[in-house]
Write a protein that holds these residues in place. Structure first.
Motif, PDB file in Angstrom:
ATOM      1  N   LEU A 125    -118.827 -76.512 -39.393  1.00  0.00           N
ATOM      2  CA  LEU A 125    -118.733 -75.142 -38.873  1.00  0.00           C
ATOM      3  C   LEU A 125    -119.456 -74.182 -39.806  1.00  0.00           C
ATOM      4  O   LEU A 125    -119.081 -74.034 -40.977  1.00  0.00           O
TER       5      LEU A 125
ATOM      6  N   ALA B  83    -113.423 -74.798 -31.333  1.00  0.00           N
ATOM      7  CA  ALA B  83    -113.503 -75.902 -32.298  1.00  0.00           C
ATOM      8  C   ALA B  83    -112.661 -77.087 -31.826  1.00  0.00           C
ATOM      9  O   ALA B  83    -113.062 -78.255 -31.961  1.00  0.00           O
TER      10      ALA B  83
ATOM     11  N   CYS C  95    -113.374 -82.236 -41.004  1.00  0.00           N
ATOM     12  CA  CYS C  95    -113.903 -80.896 -40.745  1.00  0.00           C
ATOM     13  C   CYS C  95    -114.423 -80.314 -42.053  1.00  0.00           C
ATOM     14  O   CYS C  95    -113.777 -80.446 -43.099  1.00  0.00           O
TER      15      CYS C  95
END
Length: 346
Positions: A101, A191, A211
């Motif tokens: 991200l 997400a 992540c």
């Protein structure tokens, strides 16, 4: 005498006292459940109807050490999200995967080794450090969704005149508030839909999704991991801190402000919901917007939480010489080791 500074300071401390009093009347499990419910409520988790994923492959490009796919998929409210999927070459069987991200900048291309126009970046990486590229080179399938408000997902007004690197955060957040939706909440739910997509791929091993988030991407990663136990390991870079020491101390983008959060938690408590699953904190000692003194406050809280959970070995951190930037020298090998254990079932 009429400025609001003292009142705002008193307001913070009064809410802090209320939280402490409430926790004093609960068991640890009750506090944890209340925090999860509070976070889910602030983010409106479950309130937005999910769309079908309906993934579409847009392009597939082969590089020397990996394959880069460009896809789009559905999330919520009718949004379609473009994303890169980076696939390591030479892997046999399903691989562990990482949801990468990005932070504030020009979007998904910035961490995938690309320039804003999609061409290859042959120069030195910027503060984002090309971490999606670094992760695929370490054997992960890496998904890089375009976070709403950046890159190709800006409002038309913010793309005019060839603008690069700006965001639509302010306008999107302001408009969404009129519907009772927070920008952070929308991003977290997108997400989660990205995780749904990753786990639908044949080249991604079940139960092996991690992540990695930087700055604003770490905000999304922290809240997604706190609520979604499908995230087996999390790296938060240049974000962990306290609301008081960073988000309220420095003028941040509006996407950092979570409705009602201080009524039930300070930021380290929300990150603590990730425990006992593996968590790695990385932050620059000279980062002016996430000051190291309150990074250390957050780390101390998390160390206590992981120790109480009997999982002290699952928490790592690296405070490095640097500003607001990615330094993966310790985070990358940590994530490889943790996800290899997860993949092997140990």
């Amino acid at each position: 005498m009429w400025n609001p500074d003292a009142i705002m300071e008193n307001l913070y401390h009064s809410y802090e006292q209320k939280r402490q009093a409430q926790q004093g009347q609960e068991t640890a499990d009750q506090t944890r459940e209340r925090l999860k419910q509070g976070l889910a409520g602030s983010l409106q988790i479950g309130m937005l109807e999910e769309d079908e994923l309906r993934p579409v492959l847009l392009e597939r490009v082969e590089w020397e050490d990996h394959i880069r796919e460009r896809i789009e998929f559905g999330t919520v409210l009718g949004f379609r999200v473009p994303a890169y999927v980076l696939i390591p070459k030479g892997k046999k069987g399903p691989s562990a995967a990482v949801l990468a991200l990005h932070g504030h900048g020009y979007g998904s291309r910035q961490i995938s080794g690309l320039l804003p126009d999609g061409s290859e970046n042959t120069g030195e990486p910027d503060s984002h450090g090309n971490y999606a590229l670094e992760l695929v080179r370490r054997g992960f399938v890496v998904m890089v969704p375009e976070v709403i408000g950046f890159g190709d997902r800006r409002l038309v007004e913010d793309v005019k005149d060839g603008k690069v690197g700006n965001s639509s955060c302010q306008a999107l957040a302001s408009h969404l508030l009129l519907y009772g939706i927070s920008l952070a909440g929308l991003r977290v739910q997108e997400a989660q839909r990205a995780i749904d997509y990753m786990l639908s791929r044949e080249d991604v091993a079940a139960h092996s999704v991690g992540c990695f988030g930087f700055s604003g991407g770490a905000l999304i990663a922290s809240y997604a991991a706190a609520l979604d136990e499908r995230v087996k390991a999390t790296v938060l870079c240049a974000f962990p801190n306290t609301f008081k020491g960073s988000i309220m101390h420095v003028r941040h983008c509006i996407d950092n402000y979570l409705p009602g959060a201080l009524a039930y938690a300070e930021l380290p408590e929300l990150m603590g919901l990730i425990a006992p699953r593996p968590l790695f904190i990385a932050s620059g000692k000279q980062d002016r917007i996430f000051p190291v003194a309150t990074v250390e406050v957050a780390i101390q809280y998390l160390q206590d939480q992981y120790a109480e959970a009997g999982a002290a070995e699952n928490l790592g951190f690296h405070l490095y010489e640097g500003k607001h930037e990615v330094n993966g020298t310790q985070a990358y090998p940590w994530l490889v080791e943790v996800m290899e254990k997860e993949l092997s079932g140990r």
